[in-house]
Design a protein around this motif. Structure first.
Motif, mmCIF file in Angstrom:
data_model
loop_
_atom_site.group_PDB
_atom_site.id
_atom_site.type_symbol
_atom_site.label_atom_id
_atom_site.label_comp_id
_atom_site.label_asym_id
_atom_site.label_seq_id
_atom_site.Cartn_x
_atom_site.Cartn_y
_atom_site.Cartn_z
ATOM 1 N N ALA A 1 0.824 -1.205 0.000
ATOM 2 C CA ALA A 1 0.000 0.000 0.000
ATOM 3 C C ALA A 1 0.861 1.259 0.000
ATOM 4 N N PHE A 2 2.017 1.204 0.652
ATOM 5 C CA PHE A 2 2.940 2.344 0.676
ATOM 6 C C PHE A 2 3.451 2.627 -0.735
ATOM 7 N N ILE A 3 3.908 1.580 -1.420
ATOM 8 C CA ILE A 3 4.421 1.744 -2.782
ATOM 9 C C ILE A 3 3.307 2.199 -3.717
ATOM 10 N N ALA A 4 2.173 1.532 -3.660
ATOM 11 C CA ALA A 4 1.049 1.889 -4.534
ATOM 12 C C ALA A 4 0.586 3.315 -4.266
ATOM 13 N N GLY A 5 0.563 3.703 -3.011
ATOM 14 C CA GLY A 5 0.151 5.055 -2.663
ATOM 15 C C GLY A 5 1.043 6.107 -3.297
ATOM 16 N N TRP A 6 2.336 5.879 -3.218
ATOM 17 C CA TRP A 6 3.267 6.845 -3.811
ATOM 18 C C TRP A 6 3.178 6.860 -5.324
ATOM 19 N N SER B 1 17.691 1.775 -17.586
ATOM 20 C CA SER B 1 17.227 3.149 -17.339
ATOM 21 C C SER B 1 16.456 3.700 -18.529
ATOM 22 N N HIS B 2 16.826 3.325 -19.720
ATOM 23 C CA HIS B 2 16.125 3.746 -20.936
ATOM 24 C C HIS B 2 14.723 3.130 -20.961
ATOM 25 N N GLY B 3 14.671 1.835 -20.748
ATOM 26 C CA GLY B 3 13.386 1.133 -20.785
ATOM 27 C C GLY B 3 12.438 1.570 -19.690
ATOM 28 N N VAL B 4 12.951 1.801 -18.490
ATOM 29 C CA VAL B 4 12.089 2.222 -17.388
ATOM 30 C C VAL B 4 11.555 3.627 -17.637
ATOM 31 N N ALA B 5 12.407 4.527 -18.114
ATOM 32 C CA ALA B 5 11.940 5.892 -18.412
ATOM 33 C C ALA B 5 10.816 5.846 -19.443
ATOM 34 N N ARG B 6 11.018 5.059 -20.466
ATOM 35 C CA ARG B 6 9.992 4.931 -21.506
ATOM 36 C C ARG B 6 8.707 4.307 -20.944
ATOM 37 N N TYR B 7 8.847 3.259 -20.138
ATOM 38 C CA TYR B 7 7.685 2.594 -19.534
ATOM 39 C C TYR B 7 6.896 3.574 -18.670
ATOM 40 N N LEU B 8 7.585 4.340 -17.840
ATOM 41 C CA LEU B 8 6.895 5.284 -16.973
ATOM 42 C C LEU B 8 6.119 6.319 -17.787
ATOM 43 N N ILE C 1 8.627 -2.639 -12.291
ATOM 44 C CA ILE C 1 8.270 -3.961 -11.766
ATOM 45 C C ILE C 1 7.064 -3.823 -10.839
ATOM 46 N N GLU C 2 7.075 -2.785 -10.010
ATOM 47 C CA GLU C 2 6.025 -2.613 -9.010
ATOM 48 C C GLU C 2 4.668 -2.283 -9.637
ATOM 49 N N ILE C 3 4.641 -1.471 -10.671
ATOM 50 C CA ILE C 3 3.357 -1.077 -11.282
ATOM 51 C C ILE C 3 2.575 -2.296 -11.772
ATOM 52 N N PRO C 4 3.166 -3.172 -12.591
ATOM 53 C CA PRO C 4 2.381 -4.345 -13.003
ATOM 54 C C PRO C 4 2.153 -5.348 -11.865
ATOM 55 N N ARG C 5 3.125 -5.479 -10.963
ATOM 56 C CA ARG C 5 2.956 -6.414 -9.844
ATOM 57 C C ARG C 5 1.764 -6.012 -8.992
ATOM 58 N N LEU C 6 1.613 -4.711 -8.772
ATOM 59 C CA LEU C 6 0.514 -4.210 -7.950
ATOM 60 C C LEU C 6 -0.750 -3.943 -8.776
ATOM 61 N N ARG C 7 -0.663 -4.208 -10.076
ATOM 62 C CA ARG C 7 -1.786 -4.016 -11.005
ATOM 63 C C ARG C 7 -2.344 -2.593 -10.935
ATOM 64 N N LEU C 8 -1.416 -1.629 -10.973
ATOM 65 C CA LEU C 8 -1.818 -0.237 -10.922
ATOM 66 C C LEU C 8 -2.233 0.252 -12.294
ATOM 67 N N GLN D 1 16.676 2.784 -7.545
ATOM 68 C CA GLN D 1 16.416 1.587 -8.352
ATOM 69 C C GLN D 1 17.020 0.338 -7.711
ATOM 70 N N LEU D 2 16.781 -0.812 -8.338
ATOM 71 C CA LEU D 2 17.313 -2.080 -7.830
ATOM 72 C C LEU D 2 18.817 -1.951 -7.588
ATOM 73 N N GLY D 3 19.248 -2.312 -6.384
ATOM 74 C CA GLY D 3 20.654 -2.227 -6.029
ATOM 75 C C GLY D 3 21.096 -0.864 -5.537
ATOM 76 N N VAL D 4 20.212 0.123 -5.571
ATOM 77 C CA VAL D 4 20.570 1.482 -5.142
ATOM 78 C C VAL D 4 20.000 1.711 -3.752
ATOM 79 N N ARG D 5 20.894 1.622 -2.754
ATOM 80 C CA ARG D 5 20.487 1.805 -1.360
ATOM 81 C C ARG D 5 21.602 2.484 -0.581
ATOM 82 N N ASP D 6 21.235 3.525 0.139
ATOM 83 C CA ASP D 6 22.139 4.234 1.038
ATOM 84 C C ASP D 6 21.263 4.754 2.172
ATOM 85 N N ASP D 7 21.309 4.077 3.310
ATOM 86 C CA ASP D 7 20.422 4.409 4.421
ATOM 87 C C ASP D 7 20.691 5.805 4.988
#
Length: 146
Positions: free
Chosen positions: A9-14, A34-41, A135-142, A108-114
């Motif tokens: 719900a947090f991801i879908a909400g955002w 990055s090219h494919g995700v930008a285009r998909y969005l 990945i999240e948009i189709p997984r959550l069926r948004l 993105q995947l692998g990008v984490r810095d707390d």
């Protein structure tokens, strides 16, 4: 906030709140994620801006491309980061300098810095890391935005 897992719900909400997205590290190479995700969005109805200093003024995936976040001519709701984790802090700094500030920084995947995430959150900017909206948009069926 802990960034080990996120409630759906947090991801879908955002993803339902944001409308403009800057993709930092967008590549002109169609085989790069990055090219494919930008285009998909963009195909999902978001207004997407590519950020790549070496490609500024050109188009990436049919999208306007800027050298830095501050060059985008309208407010950015979400900064989607396709840079190595060690660069996330610098992207957070750049995002926090914007007025108005983005609402969400997405690593993105692998990008984490707390520490970078804590800095953004202390400034009132939400953070999601080590996930991909394409990945999240189709997984959550948004449904597409707009």
């Amino acid at each position: 906030m802990t960034h080990d897992s996120y409630d759906d719900a947090f991801i879908a909400g955002w993803l339902g709140k944001v409308r403009t997205i800057a993709v930092v590290g967008a590549s002109p190479n169609p085989s790069r994620p990055s090219h494919g995700v930008a285009r998909y969005l963009a195909m999902q109805g978001y207004r997407v801006f590519a950020i790549n200093p070496g490609q500024a003024g050109r188009n990436i995936a049919g999208l306007p491309t800027y050298a830095r976040l501050a060059d985008v001519p309208e407010p950015i709701d979400m900064v989607d980061v396709f840079r190595a984790p060690e660069y996330l802090d610098a992207v957070v700094e750049e995002a926090l300098a914007l007025e108005p500030r983005p609402k969400l920084i997405w690593g993105q995947l692998g990008v984490r810095d707390d520490r970078a995430a804590a800095k953004a959150e202390a400034a009132g900017v939400a953070v999601i890391m080590d996930r991909c909206p394409a990945i999240e948009i189709p997984r959550l069926r948004l449904a597409p935005v707009g």
